[in-house]
Design an enzyme around this catalytic site. Structure first.
Site, PDB file in Angstrom:
ATOM      1  N   SER A 177       0.137   1.696  -0.761  1.00 14.48           N
ATOM      2  CA  SER A 177      -0.870   1.311   0.231  1.00 14.48           C
ATOM      3  C   SER A 177      -1.292  -0.132  -0.009  1.00 14.48           C
ATOM      4  CB  SER A 177      -2.064   2.268   0.148  1.00 14.48           C
ATOM      5  OG  SER A 177      -2.910   2.105   1.260  1.00 14.48           O
ATOM      6  N   ASN A 178      -2.428  -0.536   0.513  1.00 18.12           N
ATOM      7  CA  ASN A 178      -2.905  -1.912   0.346  1.00 18.12           C
ATOM      8  C   ASN A 178      -4.425  -1.939   0.383  1.00 18.12           C
ATOM      9  OD1 ASN A 178      -3.847  -2.330   3.164  1.00 18.12           O
ATOM     10  ND2 ASN A 178      -1.696  -1.858   3.588  1.00 18.12           N
TER      11      ASN A 178
END
Ligand code: C5P
Length: 215
Positions: A28-29
């Site tokens: 993810s980020n």
């Protein structure tokens, strides 16, 4: 407040996507979803019917609009396509560019060196896909660009590459990701406007006004 977006459907993606590796891990980020949620609220405040397609965030569903929760980029694209037609599409989500080629059913074990090479596959580009629709292309398609350098030049190139109408570009070399303020450059076919640094809700309010004026 004026109902300048009354009768319009605004479709927005926000937040990160989460791409599962196995039952406990994901790619993810750092996107908090704040800017996308703020734009959704700003458009709803101008009378628009808003569909917010959101990846996992810590934010509460805004009142007065429909929030569709998704996890992965594939789910986000499907939810966006389901929500069409729209007058405006705003891609604010920080979509993960890659996902694990396979999702393991069981937790991967380090001792099996499963992590030395994790096969990845490219996610669909939601902004590019919607920008290049024929009949169902929204009249105004807006993308975001988060860059750490050459912000304006890269944003101009991105506008052409994605096929969208506007790019909202921001410099994320500082504390923008997860922060409460944003300084943006609005790239349109007419040129570039650079806005002063302001709270993300103020950026959203000003952008909603620009959208209403453009429709
Ligand atoms: O290419 P880049 O990720 O920098 O482009 C950012 C813009 O494209 C944002 O508007 C983002 O929401 C959108 N995007 C997307 N799907 C992807 C990657 C980016 O909609 N897979």
């Amino acid at each position: 407040m004026a109902d300048t977006l009354k009768g319009r459907h605004v479709l927005i993606t926000a937040g990160p996507t989460r791409e599962p590796i196995d039952p406990v891990r994901y790619i993810s980020n750092h996107s908090s979803g704040q800017q996308g949620y703020a734009i959704a609220k700003a458009c709803a405040a101008l009378g628009a019917k808003v569909t917010l397609v959101a990846g996992p965030t810590a934010l509460a569903d805004p009142d007065g609009l429909e929030t569709v929760h998704v996890e992965t980029a594939l789910e986000m694209l499907a939810a966006v396509e389901t929500a069409l037609p729209a007058d405006v599409f705003i891609a604010v989500a920080a979509v993960a560019d890659w996902r694990p080629a396979e999702r393991a059913d069981k937790k991967l074990k380090l001792d099996k060196s499963d992590f030395c090479s994790l096969p990845l596959t490219e996610n669909p580009d939601i902004l590019k896909t919607i920008s290049n629709l024929d009949a169902q292309r929204p009249g105004l398609v807006i993308g975001f660009a988060a860059e750490t350098h050459d912000v304006e030049a890269l944003a101009k190139a991105k506008r052409i590459r994605k096929g969208c109408d506007w790019i909202v570009a921001n410099d994320v070399s500082g504390d923008v990701m997860g922060g409460t303020e944003n300084a943006i450059h609005l790239v349109t076919p007419d040129g570039v406007e650079s806005w002063a640094r302001m709270p993300k809700q103020a950026v959203a309010d000003a952008l909603a006004e620009e959208i209403a004026a453009a429709l």
